[in-house]
Write an enzyme that holds these catalytic residues in place. Structure first.
Site, PDB file in Angstrom:
ATOM      1  N   ARG A  49      -7.627  -8.509  -8.426  1.00 27.61           N
ATOM      2  CA  ARG A  49      -8.308  -9.805  -8.522  1.00 27.61           C
ATOM      3  C   ARG A  49      -9.783  -9.584  -8.810  1.00 27.61           C
ATOM      4  O   ARG A  49     -10.258  -8.461  -8.799  1.00 27.61           O
ATOM      5  CB  ARG A  49      -8.167 -10.560  -7.198  1.00 27.61           C
TER       6      ARG A  49
ATOM      7  N   LYS B 201       0.812  -1.218   0.000  1.00 32.43           N
ATOM      8  CA  LYS B 201       0.000   0.000   0.000  1.00 32.43           C
ATOM      9  C   LYS B 201       0.849   1.273   0.000  1.00 32.43           C
ATOM     10  O   LYS B 201       0.468   2.278  -0.601  1.00 32.43           O
ATOM     11  CB  LYS B 201      -0.942   0.006   1.211  1.00 32.43           C
TER      12      LYS B 201
ATOM     13  N   VAL C  46     -15.631 -10.300  -4.713  1.00 33.39           N
ATOM     14  CA  VAL C  46     -16.853 -10.999  -4.335  1.00 33.39           C
ATOM     15  C   VAL C  46     -18.055 -10.341  -5.018  1.00 33.39           C
ATOM     16  O   VAL C  46     -18.950 -11.010  -5.534  1.00 33.39           O
ATOM     17  CB  VAL C  46     -17.042 -10.985  -2.803  1.00 33.39           C
TER      18      VAL C  46
ATOM     19  N   LYS D 221      -3.127   0.356   9.140  1.00 34.11           N
ATOM     20  CA  LYS D 221      -3.349  -0.678   8.141  1.00 34.11           C
ATOM     21  C   LYS D 221      -2.058  -1.451   7.896  1.00 34.11           C
ATOM     22  O   LYS D 221      -0.975  -0.860   7.844  1.00 34.11           O
ATOM     23  CB  LYS D 221      -3.795  -0.051   6.811  1.00 34.11           C
TER      24      LYS D 221
ATOM     25  N   GLU E 240     -10.320   1.381  -5.129  1.00 32.88           N
ATOM     26  CA  GLU E 240     -11.187   1.739  -4.014  1.00 32.88           C
ATOM     27  C   GLU E 240     -10.921   3.171  -3.544  1.00 32.88           C
ATOM     28  O   GLU E 240      -9.772   3.604  -3.441  1.00 32.88           O
ATOM     29  CB  GLU E 240     -10.992   0.758  -2.855  1.00 32.88           C
TER      30      GLU E 240
ATOM     31  N   GLY F  69      -8.585  -6.381   1.910  1.00 32.19           N
ATOM     32  CA  GLY F  69      -9.937  -6.762   2.282  1.00 32.19           C
ATOM     33  C   GLY F  69     -10.402  -6.224   3.613  1.00 32.19           C
ATOM     34  O   GLY F  69     -11.325  -6.764   4.221  1.00 32.19           O
ATOM     35  N   GLY F  70      -9.774  -5.164   4.098  1.00 33.81           N
ATOM     36  CA  GLY F  70     -10.227  -4.558   5.340  1.00 33.81           C
ATOM     37  C   GLY F  70      -9.750  -5.262   6.591  1.00 33.81           C
ATOM     38  O   GLY F  70     -10.078  -4.848   7.706  1.00 33.81           O
TER      39      GLY F  70
ATOM     40  N   LYS G  65     -17.284  -5.858   4.258  1.00 34.64           N
ATOM     41  CA  LYS G  65     -18.505  -5.549   3.526  1.00 34.64           C
ATOM     42  C   LYS G  65     -19.615  -6.572   3.809  1.00 34.64           C
ATOM     43  O   LYS G  65     -19.349  -7.775   3.883  1.00 34.64           O
ATOM     44  CB  LYS G  65     -18.213  -5.497   2.034  1.00 34.64           C
TER      45      LYS G  65
ATOM     46  N   GLU H 225      -3.265   6.150   7.973  1.00 31.72           N
ATOM     47  CA  GLU H 225      -3.807   7.281   7.238  1.00 31.72           C
ATOM     48  C   GLU H 225      -4.714   8.061   8.175  1.00 31.72           C
ATOM     49  O   GLU H 225      -5.207   7.511   9.173  1.00 31.72           O
ATOM     50  CB  GLU H 225      -4.644   6.803   6.036  1.00 31.72           C
TER      51      GLU H 225
END
Length: 474
Positions: free
Chosen positions: A286, A116, A289, A157, A268, A163-164, A230, A193
């Site tokens: 990728r 990241k 979902v 992070k 995102e 994926g959170g 999510k 952040e």
């Protein structure tokens, strides 16, 4: 085009890929652990290969076993799905060096967007907006000094996370000290952040061929989350006007070109509701979902597109060719008990009735008689509905949820039914705090045991693989 594709995954995404391959006349190879010998994806594939014991680290995360399976079954391509090793650049590189094709972005691209800190740095020359952030943390003292510069609240992070998972929020220096006394920043690289409290999570589907042509397929609203995971997604976002939609689409294309992206992926953003600015978060290299909601509103099959691009075909679509129709909503159905802190609910499914009818799609990897294993993620199905309007889609989803019957295990269907009846959701008054504000009983603080879980892994790669093997892929 490929003759035979090995699918390095399981569950509903493996079934989804098998179906796309069959429609394209491509043979498929399913891999399975001892636990999954009778799984749906094994039954549907042309060939199957056992890759080891139930524990994912010895099977679905075992690169050597997967490579042996690919070679022995004479596969000429590997599709990783999502989760597991889908974002493992080393695996992608081994596949290509063995003379097979990786159905996804190139290994170097996966490495670049997977870090990241590096991905954020790549966006800066293009002027892509993002919230203020830190460099990777080296010590408690370093973190405290950088936090003063970034400004509280901050969100920590993992640099190589996804994926959170593994994210933690600090509202003060005291919070930050407490968090850094629990996590091990010498084992896993973290950065942070500035945390945007009042925001909407907007992600954009991008498609890029191997020759520099990039388009976007619109946005998905992913603001309904629990612990940054999510629960429900929809497209388009009710928050965006046509001009804002074009703006965020252009930003996503610019981000993809900044890292020379190829194949499909998702860029995102957080839409800051105070400043009305889109802030770049990350690129997911990728299939997602929630790809089904994009397929519903565009009519474009994303898995087939992945395969064609990997086979070397150029993109035959221009941006102006992409048409958006109606509104789509997806509910993720997990084998969990939402009324008991989302505890997993493994066990045998003794009854399984999927919803049907016009404008309802169910992607699942199970059926009656199969068992939900405690070894893997708890996602058992996804319902995607497509309506003329958002209100129409909500009505269709309510009907579909009422029709969906699963016996023998607990599922998240009751939670989704409550969400679909919530007046704030129905009017579109949502943000990333929606579940916390309106369904507070489902928001439990992380326990010390959960925060310390990362310390069980020996290396950063093992930790990230464990993250990717866990529930709720983004």
């Amino acid at each position: 085009m490929f003759k035979r594709v090995l699918i390095a995954n399981r569950g509903e995404i493996a079934v989804r890929i098998i179906r796309a391959c069959q429609e394209m006349g491509i043979e498929t190879v399913a891999v399975y652990s001892d636990e999954d010998a009778d799984a749906m994806h094994v039954r549907l594939a042309d060939y199957s290969y056992n890759i080891g014991p139930a524990d994912a680290s010895e099977s679905y995360l075992n690169i050597d076993a997967l490579m042996e399976a690919a070679k022995r079954t004479e596969a000429d391509a590997v599709h990783p799905g999502y989760g597991f090793l889908s974002e493992d650049a080393d695996f992608a590189e081994m596949v290509t060096k063995a003379g097979m094709t990786w159905i996804g972005p190139w290994a170097d691209t996966i490495r670049k967007v997977g870090d990241k800190d590096e991905a954020r740095a790549a966006m800066i020359p293009s002027g892509i907006p993002m919230s203020k952030g830190s460099t990777p943390l080296t010590s408690l003292e370093d973190a405290i000094e950088q936090a003063k510069d970034v400004g509280y609240p901050i969100i920590l992070k993992p640099v190589a996370g996804g994926g959170g998972k593994g994210m933690l929020i600090a509202n003060s220096e005291e919070d930050l000290r407490n968090i850094l006394n629990i996590i091990d920043i010498n084992k896993v690289k973290y950065y942070f952040e500035h945390y945007i409290e009042h925001s909407r999570h907007i992600e954009v589907q991008i498609v890029a061929d191997n020759y520099g042509h990039v388009i976007h397929l619109g946005e998905r609203e992913c603001s309904l989350q629990r612990r940054n995971q999510k629960l429900l997604e929809e497209s388009p976002s009710i928050a965006l006007t046509p001009d804002r939609r074009a703006e965020v689409g252009a930003l996503a294309i610019k981000a993809a070109k900044s890292v020379h992206y190829n194949n499909i992926g998702t860029v995102e953003f957080l839409l800051d509701l105070k400043t009305n600015q889109f802030n770049f978060m990350e690129i997911n290299p990728r299939i997602q979902v929630e790809h089904g909601v994009t397929e519903a509103v565009t009519g474009i099959d994303l898995v087939r597109t992945q395969i064609r691009i990997a086979a070397g075909e150029s993109l035959d679509l221009q941006q102006e060719d992409v048409k958006f129709t109606g509104h789509a909503i997806e509910c993720r159905i997990n084998a969990e008990d939402p009324d008991n802190n989302f505890m997993p609910s493994p066990g045998k499914i003794d009854f399984f009735l999927e919803p049907g009818g016009p404008r309802v799609r169910v992607d699942s990897g199970v059926c009656a008689g199969l068992s939900i294993s405690p070894y893997y993620d708890s996602l058992i199905a996804k319902i995607v509905v497509h309506g003329r309007t958002r209100g129409d889609a909500i009505k269709i989803m309510r009907r579909a949820l009422n029709e969906f019957k699963v016996g023998g295990i607990k599922t998240t269907i009751p939670l989704h039914q409550r969400i679909l009846k919530n007046e704030y959701f129905c009017t579109g008054d949502i943000d990333t705090r929606f579940i916390r504000n309106h369904f507070s009983k489902y928001v439990q603080p992380m326990t010390p045991a959960q925060l310390k879980a990362s310390k069980k892994a020996k290396t950063e790669k093992e930790i990230i693989n464990a993250i990717n093997a866990s529930m709720y892929y983004a």
